[in-house]
Motif scaffolding. Sequence first.
Motif, PDB file in Angstrom:
ATOM      1  N   ASN A   1      70.521  47.191  63.256  1.00  0.00           N
ATOM      2  CA  ASN A   1      69.568  48.234  62.867  1.00  0.00           C
ATOM      3  C   ASN A   1      70.007  48.960  61.602  1.00  0.00           C
ATOM      4  OD1 ASN A   1      67.883  47.673  65.027  1.00  0.00           O
ATOM      5  ND2 ASN A   1      68.890  49.149  66.385  1.00  0.00           N
ATOM      6  N   GLU A   2      71.309  49.172  61.474  1.00  0.00           N
ATOM      7  CA  GLU A   2      71.823  49.842  60.280  1.00  0.00           C
ATOM      8  C   GLU A   2      71.610  48.966  59.036  1.00  0.00           C
ATOM      9  OE1 GLU A   2      76.062  51.590  58.555  1.00  0.00           O
ATOM     10  OE2 GLU A   2      75.788  51.300  60.714  1.00  0.00           O
ATOM     11  N   ASP A   3      71.887  47.668  59.178  1.00  0.00           N
ATOM     12  CA  ASP A   3      71.676  46.746  58.061  1.00  0.00           C
ATOM     13  C   ASP A   3      70.200  46.690  57.659  1.00  0.00           C
ATOM     14  OD1 ASP A   3      74.327  46.069  57.821  1.00  0.00           O
ATOM     15  OD2 ASP A   3      74.182  44.337  59.176  1.00  0.00           O
ATOM     16  N   LEU A   4      69.304  46.701  58.632  1.00  0.00           N
ATOM     17  CA  LEU A   4      67.874  46.623  58.338  1.00  0.00           C
ATOM     18  C   LEU A   4      67.376  47.894  57.658  1.00  0.00           C
ATOM     19  CD1 LEU A   4      66.522  44.862  61.560  1.00  0.00           C
ATOM     20  CD2 LEU A   4      66.912  43.853  59.306  1.00  0.00           C
ATOM     21  N   ALA A   5      67.947  49.047  58.001  1.00  0.00           N
ATOM     22  CA  ALA A   5      67.567  50.297  57.328  1.00  0.00           C
ATOM     23  C   ALA A   5      67.956  50.245  55.856  1.00  0.00           C
ATOM     24  CB  ALA A   5      68.226  51.483  58.025  1.00  0.00           C
ATOM     25  N   ASN A   6      69.143  49.730  55.578  1.00  0.00           N
ATOM     26  CA  ASN A   6      69.574  49.582  54.185  1.00  0.00           C
ATOM     27  C   ASN A   6      68.728  48.548  53.450  1.00  0.00           C
ATOM     28  OD1 ASN A   6      71.647  51.455  54.519  1.00  0.00           O
ATOM     29  ND2 ASN A   6      73.115  49.888  55.197  1.00  0.00           N
ATOM     30  N   LEU A   7      68.290  47.524  54.181  1.00  0.00           N
ATOM     31  CA  LEU A   7      67.479  46.470  53.581  1.00  0.00           C
ATOM     32  C   LEU A   7      66.177  47.029  53.016  1.00  0.00           C
ATOM     33  CD1 LEU A   7      66.986  43.475  52.990  1.00  0.00           C
ATOM     34  CD2 LEU A   7      66.071  43.240  55.318  1.00  0.00           C
ATOM     35  N   ALA A   8      65.563  47.984  53.700  1.00  0.00           N
ATOM     36  CA  ALA A   8      64.316  48.579  53.222  1.00  0.00           C
ATOM     37  C   ALA A   8      64.509  49.231  51.858  1.00  0.00           C
ATOM     38  CB  ALA A   8      63.799  49.601  54.231  1.00  0.00           C
ATOM     39  N   VAL A   9      65.634  49.935  51.694  1.00  0.00           N
ATOM     40  CA  VAL A   9      65.939  50.571  50.405  1.00  0.00           C
ATOM     41  C   VAL A   9      66.135  49.511  49.321  1.00  0.00           C
ATOM     42  CG1 VAL A   9      67.570  52.054  49.178  1.00  0.00           C
ATOM     43  CG2 VAL A   9      66.956  52.568  51.552  1.00  0.00           C
ATOM     44  N   ASN A  10      66.832  48.432  49.680  1.00  0.00           N
ATOM     45  CA  ASN A  10      67.090  47.363  48.714  1.00  0.00           C
ATOM     46  C   ASN A  10      65.801  46.680  48.266  1.00  0.00           C
ATOM     47  OD1 ASN A  10      69.868  47.741  48.771  1.00  0.00           O
ATOM     48  ND2 ASN A  10      70.168  46.333  50.489  1.00  0.00           N
ATOM     49  N   TYR A  11      64.881  46.459  49.200  1.00  0.00           N
ATOM     50  CA  TYR A  11      63.604  45.835  48.847  1.00  0.00           C
ATOM     51  C   TYR A  11      62.825  46.710  47.856  1.00  0.00           C
ATOM     52  CZ  TYR A  11      63.491  41.904  52.189  1.00  0.00           C
ATOM     53  OH  TYR A  11      63.711  40.726  52.862  1.00  0.00           O
ATOM     54  N   ASP A  12      62.807  48.009  48.081  1.00  0.00           N
ATOM     55  CA  ASP A  12      62.052  48.896  47.197  1.00  0.00           C
ATOM     56  C   ASP A  12      62.680  48.944  45.804  1.00  0.00           C
ATOM     57  OD1 ASP A  12      60.415  49.341  49.332  1.00  0.00           O
ATOM     58  OD2 ASP A  12      61.211  51.331  49.816  1.00  0.00           O
ATOM     59  N   ALA A  13      64.012  48.909  45.748  1.00  0.00           N
ATOM     60  CA  ALA A  13      64.683  48.855  44.446  1.00  0.00           C
ATOM     61  C   ALA A  13      64.383  47.533  43.748  1.00  0.00           C
ATOM     62  CB  ALA A  13      66.187  49.031  44.629  1.00  0.00           C
ATOM     63  N   LEU A  14      64.304  46.457  44.520  1.00  0.00           N
ATOM     64  CA  LEU A  14      63.954  45.152  43.966  1.00  0.00           C
ATOM     65  C   LEU A  14      62.568  45.191  43.326  1.00  0.00           C
ATOM     66  CD1 LEU A  14      64.304  42.086  43.563  1.00  0.00           C
ATOM     67  CD2 LEU A  14      63.495  41.769  45.921  1.00  0.00           C
TER      68      LEU A  14
END
Length: 651
Positions: free
Chosen positions: A328-341
């Motif tokens: 769950n922690e990794d997936l929360a960070n993933l959302a931020v990474n996608y938006d930066a992408l």
Amino acid sequence: MKKNGLLFAFLYSGVLFLYGQSLGVSYVNPPSVDGDRFIQFEVNHSGIASTDLRVILYYTDNASSLNNLNGAGLSSGSAIIKPVSSTISEVFFLFPHEDHPKGPNRDYYLSQKRKNINVNTIASIPANSNPSPLDASSIDNNPVVYGRNKCVFYKIFVSSVGKKVPDFLSETMAFRMPDTYNVGVVGDSYGSGEGAPDENKTDTRAAVWTHNDCHRSNRSGLVVGVKEFIHEHPEVAVDYLHTACSGAIIENLVSQTQQKGNNAVTIQFEQLQQNLLTERGHDKLHLLLMSIGGNNAGFADFVLNYLILPVNVTASPLVQFMQANAINEDLANLAVNYDALNTSIRNTFPGVQVCLTTYPDPTNGPRGRCGRSNNPADFLSVYSCCLSEVDIVTNPESEFNFSSASFLRPLNQAVRNAAQRNAWNVMDMESRMGTHGLCDCENPFINRMAMSFAQQGDIYGICHPNATGFSEVYPDLVKSNILSRYENFKAGMTFARIFGIEPFPQVCEIPKPITPIGLFINAERFKLLGKLRKVSWVSAFFDSPEMKDLLKNADEKNILNTEAYKKLMGNKSEAVKLFNEIVPPKGTKPVNPEALKVSKEVKAFHEFTLKQMESKETLEMIEKAKSDAKKVKPLVQSSPLSKYYNRKTSN
């Protein structure tokens, strides 16, 4: 008709209305948008059945070549005819491009027949015949690929079958060839083709990859989809580059080089910018196909913990809780990474459309969820192929349920959420593997450990699609998304041009005749010049023995058509009579009031003629003529034109 084609037709200079009394073409819509190699128009063929209709398009990059349709080197092709009514047919013609250089119209004809669409092209191919053995040269003659921004000139020839002369022949038209539709394939191992080398390893040779460090393969599902789209849609010219790299995280697309052993892999967007756009001469990237995000969410750990090591996570509630919490922690960070992408994509490739894949679920087999069966005998018979796979043998179905429910599905939902937030399209692969997962012994779409070692000599292919899996799971969605994005791009460009956001294509000027002879091949111009018979050298030039001698072989020399000359000379007496009626001999009667109007017209044309004679092109033509065939040289030397030429060059 093309989507939005009619509206665009009224706005683009390529539109033409050429109806005759019973035969003609209308709504001529040439290629105008990147990727487009399709010209489309309607033919009114009253009196000719659609099955007896022949439409040929002649094209070249030299407009003067169209003056002789039988000339050597001219390109042509039989258009594809789709009946609309007994008197109207839609007609399609494809210009060659890099992916379909020899037989684009043959390829398009076959694609339509495969879809059971009623089309025909030439008399020797009945509409209902089997098109499989059709040779490209039977439809496309001397095909030539013209690149981006090249001016292409063409004429449309319409007749009934068997006739060598046209019932209708259009004037010369032109368009500027658009760029290709440019696609970038980027991402991680599911995008690179990990698990499906270009060539599997043998006893004497390692596995072969397009890029060895990245385990990049042309058997990647994304690449297979692009290639199948190119094959099935010859009307669209596509260029693409595959840069996906096994192990990549989102940052490796936009800002960080990826370390693979001792080698650093260039940032993937930089590869697209340099190797696809700059080196190949393209202005923009139109479409990004991406598989990315899994490694940011800990995909490698997932494979290790659930599919390699014999650890039963579900046997310990504490371990299960800790694993779920980390995910769950990794997936929360993933959302931020996608938006930066997304921000990086918009800054690097303005206007690009994006399609992002989810990840296929490999945890199902023919008997349902993979894992140790409660009945050992049943397990040995159903899952005998998995006996060498420690985790599948030792762990129960509950662990595979947990891996699907707690990792794969949440990961894919994060992909969908990111796509929705950032206006990307989703290519949803989650359920497309069906029952061909890790515990399918008959026809698996995914690699187990033993398969990975056998095909590529290492464990990195485990839990990745094999060649069959990539070709079965990915291409259909990839093709449909490319097509929908391309149609969306075309429609968007049309409206952007209407509202002035994007410019219309630069118009290709159709050259006017500029040679000394070519100036006068129009009968109406000659009639006008005949009125100056007493003050102009033009009549003497046409009446000279040298000219008449030249015309004996004019057709093969491609200088002037003899039939056109006969028509001109037939108008001469009429021109003299007309001149006497409008401008009577001096002193016989008052000048006709129309004389002033005519004299101004004559003067304007005469000035135009002199200007053309002074042009660089005309002087070059005269210079060439002076050194050409013996029949041409005396004509130039003895004519008033040569005197004018000598006077100009001496100055």
